[in-house]
Design a protein around this motif. Structure first.
Motif, PDB file in Angstrom:
ATOM      1  N   VAL A  23     -42.872   8.981 -19.420  1.00  0.00           N
ATOM      2  CA  VAL A  23     -41.498   8.524 -19.672  1.00  0.00           C
ATOM      3  C   VAL A  23     -40.815   9.191 -20.854  1.00  0.00           C
ATOM      4  N   GLY A  24     -41.565   9.828 -21.746  1.00  0.00           N
ATOM      5  CA  GLY A  24     -40.998  10.201 -23.040  1.00  0.00           C
ATOM      6  C   GLY A  24     -40.305  11.540 -23.108  1.00  0.00           C
ATOM      7  N   GLY A  25     -40.556  12.445 -22.154  1.00  0.00           N
ATOM      8  CA  GLY A  25     -39.971  13.773 -22.230  1.00  0.00           C
ATOM      9  C   GLY A  25     -38.698  13.916 -21.428  1.00  0.00           C
ATOM     10  N   THR A  26     -38.257  15.166 -21.308  1.00  0.00           N
ATOM     11  CA  THR A  26     -37.124  15.443 -20.436  1.00  0.00           C
ATOM     12  C   THR A  26     -37.604  15.399 -18.989  1.00  0.00           C
ATOM     13  N   LYS A  27     -36.672  15.513 -18.052  1.00  0.00           N
ATOM     14  CA  LYS A  27     -37.033  15.480 -16.643  1.00  0.00           C
ATOM     15  C   LYS A  27     -37.995  16.612 -16.302  1.00  0.00           C
ATOM     16  N   ASP A  28     -37.730  17.821 -16.820  1.00  0.00           N
ATOM     17  CA  ASP A  28     -38.607  18.967 -16.546  1.00  0.00           C
ATOM     18  C   ASP A  28     -39.963  18.809 -17.220  1.00  0.00           C
TER      19      ASP A  28
END
Length: 313
Positions: free
Chosen positions: A232-237
């Motif tokens: 959940v913590g990063g960007t979509k990529d």
């Protein structure tokens, strides 16, 4: 006559000699003191997160995946830390910014109130100022006193409405009752888990071995006990790449949990890997212990299986 003690307020520096080395690490592990005041559940907290040439004291997320920046300082709030707050708001794309100090000048309070007042979009960042002190009663151990002195106007209204709505829901009351019993139960195998307020939601999270990933207990469709690893913590990529790396271990993981569900969620930022029991829980006291045992036993196995893999991603 009642024996009433004397309250004494002392400087935070009296117990924490160095802000970065002593207070910030302690605060990271005790964010529930702030969470209880702002009705937030902090997840995946990290310290000294780089933002260009600067370092944010604490970066965390909440259960709604909002990015939270916390900047703390000893003594009075100053212009330097106000500038840092704004830098981190932009550099980390923060949703919530919390400035902590022992006192605030009227100018800084006015600045934060103005920032909150010009927020025109629902997803605009929210700014908070928290005044902190340590208090003692006679010769007791010190306790942290937290007083919010700036918060968005809509925050108070939204949180109050949401809290009343949750409390009025029969289902929410059942969730809260279950977590009230489960939190101390699971704390016996994972010390520190009890430092949280039982939610009225169907889920409860805790951090994994890697920031941005979290383990979750929840009731799928409101009735099927489920455990999951959420990305959940990063960007979509970034989340997609993490999910794909975990998929290279799919055979190994499926051998230990034969019915794992892998949710890529192509249209969403978050991904998850889930394991559930195909048996409805009726939230009765009679069946509560069985569900708590299933949650505890399987999450321990889930965590010990995934964490070594996560650490090497």
């Amino acid at each position: 006559m009642a024996n009433i003690g004397k309250i004494t307020r002392i400087s935070v520096r009296d117990e924490f000699p160095d802000e970065a080395r002593n207070f910030t690490p302690w605060l990271k592990e005790n964010l529930h003191h702030i969470g209880e005041k702002l009705d937030l559940n902090f997840l995946d907290a990290q310290t000294e997160v780089s933002v260009g040439r600067y370092s944010c004291d604490i970066l965390a997320h909440d259960s709604d995946e909002r990015r939270i920046v916390i900047e703390n300082q000893f003594g009075n709030a100053d212009h330097d830390h106000l500038g840092k707050i704004l830098t981190y708001a932009a550099g980390l794309e923060a949703d919530i910014l919390i400035w902590i100090a022992e006192d605030f000048l009227p100018e800084h309070i006015a600045a934060l109130n103005w920032l909150n007042s010009i927020a025109s979009e629902e997803d605009s960042p929210s700014f908070f100022a928290l005044k902190i002190n340590l208090i003692k009663i006679d010769d007791s151990n010190p306790a942290l006193e937290v007083n919010p002195i700036v918060r968005p106007d809509q925050w108070t209204r939204q949180e109050k409405v949401a809290r009343i709505s949750r409390e009025k829901s029969d289902k929410a009351k059942k969730y809260n009752e279950f977590w009230t019993h489960f939190i101390p139960y699971f704390d016996s195998v994972k010390p520190g888990f009890k430092n949280r307020t039982p939610p009225y939601d169907s889920w409860i999270n805790f951090p994994s071995a890697k920031p941005g990933l979290q383990f979750t207990f929840y009731f799928w469709k409101g009735k099927y006990p489920t455990i999951s690893l959420g990305i959940v913590g990063g960007t979509k990529d970034e989340n997609k790449k993490t999910f794909e790396k975990l998929q290279t271990h799919q055979s190994e993981l499926n051998s230990k949990f034969p019915e794992l569900d892998w949710y890529d969620n192509p249209g969403n930022k978050s991904k998850s890997i889930e394991y559930y029991i195909d048996k409805e829980y009726d939230f009765s006291e009679e069946n509560r212990k069985d569900v708590m045992e299933w949650f505890s036993k399987n999450m321990q196995a889930f965590e010990s299986t995934f964490n070594p893999i996560i650490q090497n991603l």
